[in-house]
Motif scaffolding. Structure first.
Motif, PDB file in Angstrom:
ATOM      1  N   PRO A 294       0.806  -1.233   0.000  1.00  0.00           N
ATOM      2  CA  PRO A 294       0.000   0.000   0.000  1.00  0.00           C
ATOM      3  C   PRO A 294       0.841   1.287   0.000  1.00  0.00           C
ATOM      4  O   PRO A 294       0.600   2.159  -0.846  1.00  0.00           O
ATOM      5  CB  PRO A 294      -0.855  -0.142   1.266  1.00  0.00           C
ATOM      6  N   ALA A 298       0.167   2.839  -3.747  1.00  0.00           N
ATOM      7  CA  ALA A 298      -1.074   3.627  -3.785  1.00  0.00           C
ATOM      8  C   ALA A 298      -0.891   5.007  -4.405  1.00  0.00           C
ATOM      9  O   ALA A 298      -1.739   5.471  -5.187  1.00  0.00           O
ATOM     10  CB  ALA A 298      -1.659   3.750  -2.379  1.00  0.00           C
ATOM     11  N   GLU A 316      -5.370   3.589  -1.882  1.00  0.00           N
ATOM     12  CA  GLU A 316      -5.195   2.600  -0.822  1.00  0.00           C
ATOM     13  C   GLU A 316      -6.253   1.495  -0.912  1.00  0.00           C
ATOM     14  O   GLU A 316      -5.958   0.314  -0.715  1.00  0.00           O
ATOM     15  CB  GLU A 316      -5.267   3.277   0.554  1.00  0.00           C
ATOM     16  N   ALA A 320      -5.662  -2.491  -1.468  1.00  0.00           N
ATOM     17  CA  ALA A 320      -6.234  -3.449  -0.511  1.00  0.00           C
ATOM     18  C   ALA A 320      -7.057  -4.511  -1.233  1.00  0.00           C
ATOM     19  O   ALA A 320      -6.995  -5.702  -0.900  1.00  0.00           O
ATOM     20  CB  ALA A 320      -7.084  -2.707   0.517  1.00  0.00           C
TER      21      ALA A 320
END
Length: 332
Positions: A294, A298, A316, A320
């Motif tokens: 992440p 991200a 993010e 995930a």
């Protein structure tokens, strides 16, 4: 998933920094930073991992939550050259990299290095400068050098940039170009401190600024050797393929217009190795990759209209989702 799996472990190599010395130096830096930055163990860990992976760190959050303090504290923990650049709208690229000045005595141009010539460069509020000035750091961060008037000047080693920025929706900020974001290995947020940490911060200021009392605990050479040691951490082919699969999944996600670059894959490998080294292992496990994906991936994603609309995914959330979908390698 066990950390002692034979599919990810490898015998310790003899050419690396002694494990006990590596652990001692990491502990010294961590405790030094903790003495000033309270209640932010995860952020301190990410900053250490970025440093030991030889990468650059971008800290984004609202003003006053300790972004610059973290960068200054980590820099002050090293006996190395440190320069701070306050980015402003009128800052010029030459104010960062340096400029060739004509010497009337010798009748020739002489290069005057800018503040980027240091082991640690603290770029404060980097997104308040124009994109042209921000781009002055591209070559520095990617190649460790500065080119001026046809001449190339090497930057000192180790070289790392700790940059801070305010959220892009705040007044007086410019969005970082995609190429600039891609140079940062890790982006993270500080967040507000807990009630206990904030009280500890207030109480610790009774005796003055603790940052002023901080002393270096490692040298630039120590950091260079730690970076070299972390780079030798073993990564099994299956774990390397996991990194590639995660990167490719970002390019196929329906909410993403532009996925991560191959540079991001390399950065995730380096960060995972440094995370393993800081954790006391000489091999990477899939959890190292999952933990660092992440903050490494991200900020590089460019979302399409579906992902960027209100209620849609952010970077993010996309990472995930990918971590849930892409299977991690398991023990043989």
């Amino acid at each position: 998933m066990t950390e002692t799996s034979s599919s990810v472990a490898s015998p310790r190599r003899s050419d690396r920094l002694d494990a006990a010395e590596f652990e001692r130096l990491v502990g010294l830096v961590r405790e030094n930073v903790r003495s000033v930055v309270e209640g932010k163990d995860e952020q301190i860990h990410l900053a250490l991992v970025t440093l030991l992976a030889g990468g650059h760190l971008l800290v984004e959050d609202v003003p006053g939550v300790g972004k610059t303090v973290l960068a200054k504290t980590l820099a002050a923990s090293m006996s190395a050259t440190v320069n701070r650049i306050q980015f402003t709208p009128d800052l010029l690229p030459s104010d960062v990299t340096g400029v060739a000045v004509y010497d009337q005595v010798d009748r020739r141009f002489e290069f005057q290095p800018g503040p980027v010539f240091a082991n640690v460069v603290i770029g404060d509020e980097i997104n308040r400068a124009s994109p042209k000035t921000q781009s002055a750091l591209l070559e520095c961060m990617a190649e460790g050098q500065v080119s001026v008037d046809g001449e190339t000047h090497r930057l000192p080693e180790p070289f790392t940039v700790f940059a801070t920025q305010n959220p892009s929706e705040m007044e007086g900020t410019y969005a970082l170009p995609e190429a600039q974001r891609d140079r940062f290995m890790v982006r993270m947020s500080m967040g507000y401190p807990s009630r206990e940490a904030e009280y500890g911060m207030v109480a610790s200021r009774d005796g003055g600024d603790p940052l002023r009392r901080l002393r270096p605990v490692v040298s630039a050479d120590d950091v260079r050797r730690m970076i070299e040691s972390a780079a030798t951490v073993y990564m099994a082919p299956a774990v390397g393929q996991y990194v590639v699969d995660l990167a490719r999944a970002t390019r196929e996600h329906p909410d993403v217009r532009v996925g991560v670059s191959p540079r991001a894959s390399l950065h995730l490998v380096g960060a995972a190795k440094a995370n393993a080294a800081v954790s006391g292992r000489d091999y990477v496990v899939p959890d190292d990759v999952a933990r660092l994906a992440p903050p490494v991936f991200a900020h590089r994603l460019v979302l399409n209209s579906r992902g960027s609309r209100p209620g849609g995914s952010d970077g993010e959330a996309v990472v995930a989702q990918i971590l849930q979908r892409v299977p991690a390698p398991t023990a043989a």
